[in-house]
Design an enzyme around this catalytic site. Structure first.
Site, mmCIF file in Angstrom:
data_model
loop_
_atom_site.group_PDB
_atom_site.id
_atom_site.type_symbol
_atom_site.label_atom_id
_atom_site.label_comp_id
_atom_site.label_asym_id
_atom_site.label_seq_id
_atom_site.Cartn_x
_atom_site.Cartn_y
_atom_site.Cartn_z
ATOM 1 N N ASP A 1 0.800 -1.337 0.211
ATOM 2 C CA ASP A 1 -0.151 0.122 -0.324
ATOM 3 C C ASP A 1 0.791 1.132 -0.470
ATOM 4 O OD1 ASP A 1 -3.183 0.371 0.590
ATOM 5 O OD2 ASP A 1 -1.709 1.853 1.490
ATOM 6 N N CYS B 1 -19.779 -6.931 -2.673
ATOM 7 C CA CYS B 1 -20.295 -7.665 -1.696
ATOM 8 C C CYS B 1 -22.093 -7.316 -2.393
ATOM 9 C CB CYS B 1 -19.832 -6.408 -0.664
ATOM 10 S SG CYS B 1 -20.688 -4.869 -0.789
ATOM 11 N N THR C 1 -25.944 0.737 -8.617
ATOM 12 C CA THR C 1 -25.568 -0.420 -8.403
ATOM 13 C C THR C 1 -25.472 -1.241 -9.461
ATOM 14 O OG1 THR C 1 -25.486 -2.813 -7.109
ATOM 15 C CG2 THR C 1 -27.583 -1.775 -7.207
#
Length: 332
Positions: free
Chosen positions: A36, A151, A210
């Protein structure tokens, strides 16, 4: 099994926490690196102190490019130069969504890549499959690069798979009542694409888009062009809810539908789908590892129409499926 995590934001940290939790009872997963670009002193602090999932039960510190968790030491990086020895890299940065960009990980030595998001752009769906654990992961054919979908797709796919098999879905609409995420703004501030997502996330109910319903056919091909939906972002840190309305070919009374879901939760979808009989609310499902938790009292039917509502921890449940899928890919 040797895992590398790229991106140590909400999902990357939850993936590591899930691995640490599993290794407490069955130490088979070895994280051999995390990348990261952020300050690792701060990332170590964020791993230990989590506003949603609580304090990690082990002390965490950073020293000399190592993340130290109790007695465990994990090498950490600000850029990736070598992935030799990596069985699966879990891509959690949100930066690399096109399959061609993910092939760079293979060139650096990783054997397989698992993306924690839907693929973007044009690509061969057989070469780069989208898999939802518990629904179509058995379609895996040793491809090197896989998407774990979103998800929300992980939440709706198990339900749709069961009901389509039993009653045949003609069409459906999804509303995901979704906790706000990092692509929203803390205060009113311009969003690059969406006017509504420019508004303060913790102070507003924000309708937005979405792709979970539209992308469902990549997991369940017979639902292509049958599903649509949208998202409503709400002032909640974690845990979301699907409001799924389906029009079926056969009449579908409430009790048989609930019975099918309850049976699946004890059998083919055990560990993926759970049933809530205690009339709980969103905060009760924080850190729940299932992809979706159905509340049978919130199932409603009218002739051939059915509405099903289900909870999901959009961070923890999804992160656990990433770990499940990574293990499945490794053992294939």
């Amino acid at each position: 099994m040797k895992i590398f995590i790229n991106g140590f934001g909400r999902i990357g940290r939850c993936v590591l926490r899930a691995i640490l939790e599993r290794n407490d009872t069955n130490p088979k997963l070895e994280v051999i690196g995390i990348n990261d670009p952020a300050n690792w002193e701060i990332l170590a602090y964020l791993l230990e102190h989590d506003s949603v999932h609580g304090l990690l039960p082990k002390e965490v510190r950073y020293s000399n490019y190592k993340l130290i968790i109790g007695s465990l030491e994990i090498p950490v990086f600000n850029s990736i130069k070598d992935l030799k020895g990596v069985d699966v890299i879990i891509e959690c940065s949100g930066k690399f969504l096109e399959p061609k960009t993910l092939e760079n990980y293979l060139l650096l030595g990783a054997k397989k890549v698992l993306l924690s998001a839907p693929f973007m752009g044009e690509y061969d769906e057989k070469q780069y499959p989208t898999l939802v654990y518990g629904v179509n992961h058995f379609c895996y054919q040793n491809q090197a690069i896989v998407s774990n979908a979103s998800c929300t797709t992980n939440a709706i796919a198990p339900i749709c798979a069961i009901l389509d098999k039993a009653f045949k879905i003609k069409e459906g609409m999804l509303t995901t009542i979704h906790s706000y995420t990092s692509d929203q703004k803390l205060i009113d501030l311009a969003h690059p694409l969406d006017k509504r997502r420019s508004r303060a996330a913790a102070s507003n109910i924000i309708p937005t888009t979405t792709k979970a319903a539209l992308a469902l056919h990549k997991v369940l091909p017979n639902l292509k062009n049958k599903m649509h939906g949208h998202s409503v972002r709400v002032p909640s840190l974690d845990v979301s809810m699907i409001d799924l309305s389906l029009f079926l070919e056969k009449k579908a009374p409430k009790d048989p539908i609930n019975d099918l879901l309850i049976e699946a939760s004890k059998g083919v979808l055990k560990g993926v789908l759970e049933i809530d009989l205690k009339e709980r609310v969103s905060s009760d499902f924080i850190s729940n590892p299932h992809s979706v938790i159905i509340a049978p009292d919130l199932t409603f039917t009218l002739e051939n129409m059915v509405k099903i509502m289900g909870w999901y921890d959009n961070e923890w449940g999804y992160s656990n499926r990433l770990v499940d899928m990574a293990q499945f890919m490794y053992h294939y």
